[in-house]
Design an enzyme around this catalytic site. Structure first.
Site, PDB file in Angstrom:
ATOM      1  N   HIS A   1      60.087  77.755  18.135  1.00 43.80           N
ATOM      2  CA  HIS A   1      59.688  76.856  17.052  1.00 43.80           C
ATOM      3  C   HIS A   1      60.542  75.596  17.005  1.00 43.80           C
ATOM      4  CE1 HIS A   1      57.807  80.470  14.739  1.00 43.80           C
ATOM      5  NE2 HIS A   1      57.182  80.188  15.848  1.00 43.80           N
TER       6      HIS A   1
ATOM      7  N   ILE B   1      61.723  70.572  14.430  1.00 41.54           N
ATOM      8  CA  ILE B   1      61.669  71.971  14.014  1.00 41.54           C
ATOM      9  C   ILE B   1      60.359  72.241  13.292  1.00 41.54           C
ATOM     10  CG2 ILE B   1      62.803  73.763  12.633  1.00 41.54           C
ATOM     11  CD1 ILE B   1      65.291  71.813  12.630  1.00 41.54           C
ATOM     12  N   CYS B   2      59.715  73.315  13.669  1.00 41.63           N
ATOM     13  CA  CYS B   2      58.529  73.793  12.970  1.00 41.63           C
ATOM     14  C   CYS B   2      58.983  75.034  12.194  1.00 41.63           C
ATOM     15  CB  CYS B   2      57.442  74.132  13.983  1.00 41.63           C
ATOM     16  SG  CYS B   2      55.932  74.740  13.225  1.00 41.63           S
ATOM     17  N   LEU B   3      59.401  74.828  10.965  1.00 41.26           N
ATOM     18  CA  LEU B   3      59.985  75.901  10.157  1.00 41.26           C
ATOM     19  C   LEU B   3      58.919  76.472   9.237  1.00 41.26           C
ATOM     20  CD1 LEU B   3      62.537  77.458   9.399  1.00 41.26           C
ATOM     21  CD2 LEU B   3      63.031  75.681   7.737  1.00 41.26           C
TER      22      LEU B   3
ATOM     23  N   PHE C   1      50.949  76.429  14.153  1.00 41.24           N
ATOM     24  CA  PHE C   1      51.817  77.577  14.351  1.00 41.24           C
ATOM     25  C   PHE C   1      51.293  78.438  15.495  1.00 41.24           C
ATOM     26  CE2 PHE C   1      52.260  76.303   9.925  1.00 41.24           C
ATOM     27  CZ  PHE C   1      53.612  75.998   9.960  1.00 41.24           C
TER      28      PHE C   1
END
Length: 199
Positions: free
Chosen positions: A91, A98-100, A194
């Site tokens: 991620h 950042i893909c949080l 996602f």
């Protein structure tokens, strides 16, 4: 970072300044475990050292986060990136974006049912109640819950350095995304997709 969003950044509002001063004092009194704020005279950009939690794949590894605060923080989310080299994680893009994601329960407005959905808490699901400390804890949690075994396998000699290079764990669209960010695109301008919520 030299993105256009940080070059043309406006000065902080009085509300943002007050909020950040309050968060800074709280940080100094009670810093989140595993994080160290690098003190500068720039309230609008924080650089935070992240140390991987013991017993995780990132134990004792150190990385840097850069947090850039917009004029209307906390009503608007800060931009949070890892300063390269970023940790290898499905991620985290190689440019530090950042893909949080987090799972949240949502009540559908047409059908009277609840369902869970993934949301990027740094941008799409930002709440003014969040703080730099809560962002840091979420990022450390994301790193700590990683299920990748490649690093462990390399340390044990099962995966060679060459295999590690070939199997680097980045998001599936890392190369395309990073190429599209070359002109200073901010992660705040990204509609995150996602790939895997089990990492």
């Amino acid at each position: 970072m030299t993105s256009s969003s940080t070059q043309s950044r406006k000065a902080l509002s009085k509300i943002a300044q007050n909020r950040l001063q309050k968060e800074l004092v709280e940080w100094q009194v009670n810093p989140p475990a595993g994080f160290k704020l690098k003190v500068t005279d720039n309230l609008q950009r924080w650089v935070i050292e992240v140390t991987g939690a013991p017993g995780t794949l990132y134990a004792n590894e150190t990385y840097q986060l850069q947090v850039d605060f917009p004029e209307h923080y906390p009503m608007e989310a800060p931009q949070v990136i890892f300063v390269p080299p970023a940790p290898l994680h499905p991620h985290i893009y190689s440019n530090g974006h950042i893909c949080l994601e987090s799972t949240r329960s949502v009540m559908h407005n047409v059908f009277p049912i609840r369902f869970s959905m993934l949301a990027d808490i740094l941008y799409d699901s930002w709440s003014p109640a969040m703080t730099v400390g809560s962002i840091c804890i979420s990022i450390l949690s994301m790193l700590s819950s990683s299920t990748s075994k490649l690093l462990v396998m390399m340390v044990m000699g099962i995966v060679t350095e060459r295999m590690w290079f070939l199997l680097q764990q980045r998001p599936a669209d890392n190369d395309r995304y990073v190429k599209n960010c070359k002109n200073g695109r901010s992660p705040k301008d990204t509609r995150w997709w996602f790939h895997d919520d089990k990492v």
